[in-house]
Design a protein around this motif. Structure first.
Motif, PDB file in Angstrom:
ATOM      1  N   GLN A 188     -16.519 -60.685  10.197  1.00 52.50           N
ATOM      2  CA  GLN A 188     -15.567 -61.094  11.168  1.00 52.50           C
ATOM      3  C   GLN A 188     -14.649 -59.773  11.514  1.00 52.50           C
ATOM      4  O   GLN A 188     -14.426 -59.522  12.712  1.00 52.50           O
ATOM      5  N   HIS A 189     -14.267 -58.966  10.550  1.00 51.83           N
ATOM      6  CA  HIS A 189     -13.410 -57.728  10.729  1.00 51.83           C
ATOM      7  C   HIS A 189     -14.089 -56.825  10.976  1.00 51.83           C
ATOM      8  O   HIS A 189     -13.659 -55.677  11.708  1.00 51.83           O
ATOM      9  N   LEU A 190     -15.099 -56.516  10.400  1.00 53.76           N
ATOM     10  CA  LEU A 190     -15.806 -55.319  10.584  1.00 53.76           C
ATOM     11  C   LEU A 190     -16.748 -55.126  11.907  1.00 53.76           C
ATOM     12  O   LEU A 190     -16.960 -54.246  12.321  1.00 53.76           O
ATOM     13  N   GLU A 191     -17.371 -56.424  12.356  1.00 56.70           N
ATOM     14  CA  GLU A 191     -17.831 -56.145  13.625  1.00 56.70           C
ATOM     15  C   GLU A 191     -17.462 -57.580  14.473  1.00 56.70           C
ATOM     16  O   GLU A 191     -18.118 -58.361  14.777  1.00 56.70           O
ATOM     17  N   PRO A 192     -16.257 -57.325  15.041  1.00 63.38           N
ATOM     18  CA  PRO A 192     -15.454 -58.482  15.602  1.00 63.38           C
ATOM     19  C   PRO A 192     -16.466 -58.942  17.081  1.00 63.38           C
ATOM     20  O   PRO A 192     -16.596 -59.935  17.214  1.00 63.38           O
ATOM     21  N   ARG A 196     -18.051 -62.291  17.544  1.00 63.26           N
ATOM     22  CA  ARG A 196     -17.558 -63.413  18.387  1.00 63.26           C
ATOM     23  C   ARG A 196     -18.874 -63.635  19.272  1.00 63.26           C
ATOM     24  O   ARG A 196     -18.994 -64.840  19.642  1.00 63.26           O
ATOM     25  N   ASP A 197     -19.757 -62.758  19.520  1.00 60.42           N
ATOM     26  CA  ASP A 197     -20.877 -63.064  20.406  1.00 60.42           C
ATOM     27  C   ASP A 197     -21.756 -64.068  19.530  1.00 60.42           C
ATOM     28  O   ASP A 197     -22.023 -65.042  20.261  1.00 60.42           O
ATOM     29  N   LEU A 198     -21.881 -63.839  18.479  1.00 62.04           N
ATOM     30  CA  LEU A 198     -22.973 -64.948  17.662  1.00 62.04           C
ATOM     31  C   LEU A 198     -22.246 -66.243  17.349  1.00 62.04           C
ATOM     32  O   LEU A 198     -22.932 -67.401  17.514  1.00 62.04           O
ATOM     33  N   SER A 199     -21.051 -66.331  17.196  1.00 59.29           N
ATOM     34  CA  SER A 199     -20.232 -67.536  17.093  1.00 59.29           C
ATOM     35  C   SER A 199     -20.308 -68.309  18.276  1.00 59.29           C
ATOM     36  O   SER A 199     -20.376 -69.619  18.609  1.00 59.29           O
ATOM     37  N   ALA A 200     -20.285 -67.794  19.399  1.00 62.42           N
ATOM     38  CA  ALA A 200     -20.295 -68.341  20.956  1.00 62.42           C
ATOM     39  C   ALA A 200     -21.855 -68.954  20.861  1.00 62.42           C
ATOM     40  O   ALA A 200     -21.843 -70.044  21.183  1.00 62.42           O
ATOM     41  N   ARG A 201     -22.865 -67.961  20.576  1.00 60.52           N
ATOM     42  CA  ARG A 201     -24.233 -68.432  20.741  1.00 60.52           C
ATOM     43  C   ARG A 201     -24.549 -69.801  19.987  1.00 60.52           C
ATOM     44  O   ARG A 201     -25.282 -70.746  20.093  1.00 60.52           O
ATOM     45  N   VAL A 202     -24.043 -69.625  18.623  1.00 54.30           N
ATOM     46  CA  VAL A 202     -24.101 -70.575  17.690  1.00 54.30           C
ATOM     47  C   VAL A 202     -23.561 -72.069  18.154  1.00 54.30           C
ATOM     48  O   VAL A 202     -23.920 -73.195  18.254  1.00 54.30           O
ATOM     49  N   ILE A 237     -24.606 -76.434   9.667  1.00 53.27           N
ATOM     50  CA  ILE A 237     -25.093 -75.200  10.004  1.00 53.27           C
ATOM     51  C   ILE A 237     -24.839 -73.947   9.413  1.00 53.27           C
ATOM     52  O   ILE A 237     -23.874 -73.829   8.607  1.00 53.27           O
ATOM     53  N   LYS A 238     -25.783 -73.022   9.272  1.00 53.68           N
ATOM     54  CA  LYS A 238     -25.836 -71.850   8.375  1.00 53.68           C
ATOM     55  C   LYS A 238     -24.729 -71.017   8.714  1.00 53.68           C
ATOM     56  O   LYS A 238     -24.048 -71.001   9.878  1.00 53.68           O
ATOM     57  N   ARG A 239     -24.139 -70.326   7.658  1.00 57.06           N
ATOM     58  CA  ARG A 239     -23.126 -69.341   8.010  1.00 57.06           C
ATOM     59  C   ARG A 239     -23.517 -68.155   8.718  1.00 57.06           C
ATOM     60  O   ARG A 239     -24.566 -67.818   8.907  1.00 57.06           O
ATOM     61  N   LEU A 240     -22.471 -67.794   9.780  1.00 51.57           N
ATOM     62  CA  LEU A 240     -22.667 -66.745  10.727  1.00 51.57           C
ATOM     63  C   LEU A 240     -23.330 -65.500  10.168  1.00 51.57           C
ATOM     64  O   LEU A 240     -24.198 -64.789  10.570  1.00 51.57           O
ATOM     65  N   PHE A 241     -22.732 -65.273   8.960  1.00 49.22           N
ATOM     66  CA  PHE A 241     -23.048 -63.757   8.357  1.00 49.22           C
ATOM     67  C   PHE A 241     -24.229 -64.014   7.974  1.00 49.22           C
ATOM     68  O   PHE A 241     -25.300 -62.953   8.121  1.00 49.22           O
TER      69      PHE A 241
END
Ligand code: MN
Length: 723
Positions: A188-192, A196-202, A237-241
């Motif tokens: 979340q902090h390294l590649e904000p 954000r993009d991935l969490s929106a798509r998920v 649902i799997k973790r974003l990372f």
């Protein structure tokens, strides 16, 4: 904000019979010490140690460990001294707090990806109590949870460090819950933006996924119930990372991620695990090659579970993890799940199984010599063979235990090694023989033109350094031996109207001589053999000069006036000693006998160090420790001003005034006393050890005689070894 009472309650629940007074004391102490301090969030500082203690309490840590959570920053951030901490809380707490403080000082800053593994190993190597790591991980978790209060640059640095160092360590220790949270926060902090993009798509897919999970979960529960298996079914649902990792690794799109949703089934026993597997494979089509049995073959970090992937009714694949409740606890908490606290005992006890597991999970761990010792002392020494040190720029270097700055220098660069004249460790100049320790910051001091010496072979333990030193010595010693040998031979040959040049005029002549005398195959071998003192000169001359002529020649020593033959001595040579007939030779007095002016002496050509001068009475000479072929005539230069330090041991009766009497006698002889030490013994005698400066042997004899003359002196002896 977490309350102390909550923490207290959690610890009491997990350790009902433990004495929690320590915990309360730690809370009050921490509150007083951190009073007035605030965090970047603006909250009182105390919130941080409380949260860290709360995390440790949730991990079911023992009261000591939770107390350390409360105290972990007092050494670094308050005026508390180690002594005071020890007085209040005992050596255990101090030890762990110091460990945590030490780790936080490691300059991970310049960590590159490829160095991360070394950093992780080093961090673990610096730790001798696993609780240090657990506290550090809890500390890092809370710092990550509150990272958004920090400035961008610090945030990036801490998140990078967390992802590279701390999350993998948590993983190695099997603490997947902690690891997962650290990874999510780092991402979340390294590649904000990516985050954000991935969490929106998920999120777009979430609703559909959630509905799918609910359906499949209900279906699974029904099948298991019908089969008579008691089970707990969770869908997620799997973790974003981990989705992100998968997308990048496999270069696929989100829609292609297989186990975007996952089901977890918890049962009571191992047979139930396999029974569930059977039921599922009967009801849904398994994806071939996706069945993994980590119960039969656990992961190195102790993780056990059966995994399979199934194709759902609508054609969507989903992953299922099946395990017992016990396995689940270990999967989530790792080493923390194995933590056992024994009430009434200070410290913690591992059982054999937990120990075996600990060993297994640290897959890069070296063999521990004695497992029993490990268990009783609870000291971790994960890498008994290695130490990890830093360059001043923060680069970490791995060295074997016992390595010295010389080894370190050669690790950096061969030339740095060759030119090494000293070292600074943690800012202090240290001798080159110093053994490096974990976390040392080592700066090598070099001087152009400086060279390795043979003693370095006793300082260096790495094969790299030793090979480099040996190579240098071989090359340079040989060069030196050639120079010396050439002079030697020419001088000897001249007396018979010969010279190397003349001999070299006949091609192959010297090569043949070398072979005949058994010193090699080439002219250079012959010459260097002479330089090393390995060549029997008479044998060589016998091959070149008729026997009757050889007889006529005067012995070399008397062949010419001494003054002609003596030239300046090379470098730091001992200028008071002359080598007959040879110039440019380094001469030094041997430390074993420390000969002084006037004593009969002999010289020996050493390998690469010039001529060692011994007393004729030296045990190394009389004991034939030296090859007679290397012997060379030397003598004292009477014109030189002598001042030799000699150690004298004096046995005396133990009575007052004796030392004074001895020193006054010495003063009367104009003798300088460099050092005097006295020791008394039970039998009313004493030993006085004097270091005096004398001009020559005569002077020394006078000194010894005079001391003998002092009343109460029992015995006087010259010590052979200088310090
Ligand atoms: Mn902290």
């Amino acid at each position: 904000m977490i309350r102390f009472e909550d923490i207290h309650e959690t610890v009491r629940r997990h350790h009902p019979t433990a004495d929690l007074e320590l915990l309360r004391k730690a809370y009050i102490f921490s509150a007083v010490e951190h009073k007035g301090q605030t965090r970047a969030s603006g909250e009182p500082y105390l919130v941080h140690p409380l949260e860290v203690a709360g995390i440790l309490a949730e991990m079911q840590m023992d009261p000591t460990c939770v107390a350390v959570g409360l105290l972990h920053d007092v050494l670094e951030d308050t005026l508390t001294t180690p002594e005071r901490l020890k007085d209040y809380f005992g050596p255990d707490v101090l030890h762990i707090v110091e460990g945590v403080t030490k780790i936080s000082k490691i300059p991970f800053g310049t960590s590159e990806q490829r160095q991360a593994e070394t950093y992780r190993k080093m961090l673990l190597a610096m730790v001798d109590d696993i609780r240090v790591i657990l506290v550090k991980l809890a500390d890092r978790l809370h710092n990550m949870r509150t990272l958004h209060f920090l400035a961008e640059e610090r945030r990036q640095k801490i998140a990078r460090e967390t992802l590279d160092i701390y999350a993998p360590i948590a993983g190695r220790l099997g603490m997947s819950r902690l690891k997962n949270e650290l990874e999510e926060l780092s991402f979340q902090h390294l590649e904000p933006e990516a985050w954000r993009d991935l969490s929106a798509r998920v999120a777009e897919r979430r609703q559909r996924a959630t509905a799918f999970i609910a359906r499949i979960r209900a279906a699974v529960e029904e099948k298991l119930k019908a089969a008579g298996i008691a089970a707990e079914v969770e869908g997620r649902i799997k973790r974003l990372f981990s989705i992100q990792q998968k997308l990048r690794r496999q270069r696929i799109d989100l829609d292609q991620v297989y186990d975007f949703v996952a089901l977890r089934i918890l049962v009571d026993s191992v047979p139930d695990c396999y029974a569930v597997l059977g039921v599922l494979h009967n009801a849904w089509r398994p994806v071939p090659g996706r069945i993994k049995d980590f119960i039969a073959v656990p992961r190195p970090n102790g993780y056990r579970s059966v995994h399979t992937s199934l194709v759902g009714d609508e054609g969507h694949p989903f992953e299922v993890q099946i395990r017992t409740h016990d396995m689940h606890r270990v999967a989530e908490q790792g080493i923390a799940a194995h933590w056992k606290y024994k009430e009434g005992k200070s410290g913690v006890e591992h059982d054999d199984q937990a120990f075996a597991w600990l060993r297994q999970l640290l897959e890069w761990q070296q063999e521990v010599q004695d497992p029993h010792e490990f268990l009783t002392s609870l000291k971790l020494d994960l890498y008994p063979e290695e130490v990890y040190c830093f360059t001043p720029r923060g680069e970490v270097k791995t060295l074997p235990r016992g390595a010295t700055p010389v080894d370190f220098a050669y690790v950096i660069h061969t030339e740095v090694g060759h030119q090494c004249v000293g070292a600074r460790v943690n800012g202090k100049i240290v001798p080159l023989r110093t053994r490096l320790r974990n976390g040392d910051i080592v700066e090598i001091l070099t001087s152009p033109g400086h060279h390795p010496s043979r003693d370095w072979l006793t300082l260096a333990v790495t094969s790299r350094a030793r090979a480099k030193i040996r190579h240098w010595l071989n090359v340079h010693e040989r060069q030196r031996a050639l120079d010396i040998g050439r002079k030697h031979l020419d001088r000897e040959l001249k007396r018979y109207d010969l010279s190397l040049k003349k001999l070299q005029a006949t091609p192959g002549r010297l090569d043949q001589l070398a072979a005949d005398l058994g010193v090699g195959t080439r002219a250079d071998d012959l010459i260097s053999a002479a330089g090393y003192g390995k060549l029997e000169l008479r044998a060589l001359l016998a091959k070149l000069v008729p026997a009757e002529k050889l007889q006529e020649a005067p012995p070399p020593e008397k062949s010419r006036p001494l003054a002609d033959a003596v030239k300046r001595l090379l470098r730091v040579g001992d200028e008071r000693i002359k080598v007959r007939g040879t110039d440019d030779l380094l001469v030094y007095r041997a430390r074993c006998c420390n000969p002084i002016m006037g004593e009969p002496i002999v010289g020996y050509i050493t390998r690469g160090k010039g001529v060692a001068v011994h007393a004729q009475s030296c045990p190394n000479v009389t004991g034939l420790a030296y090859d007679p072929g290397r012997r060379i005539a030397v003598e004292w230069d009477r014109q030189g001003e002598g001042a030799y330090e000699v150690r004298i041991a004096v046995g005396v009766e133990d009575r007052p005034g004796l030392l004074a009497a001895i020193t006054s006698v010495l003063a009367g002889l104009g003798t300088d006393i460099r050092n005097a030490e006295a020791r008394t013994f039970d039998d009313r005698t004493a030993a006085i050890e004097l270091t005096v400066r004398v001009a020559d042997l005569k002077h020394l004899e006078k000194v010894v005689k005079s001391i003998r003359g002092v009343g109460g002196v029992l015995d006087v002896e010259r010590h052979s070894v200088t310090r």
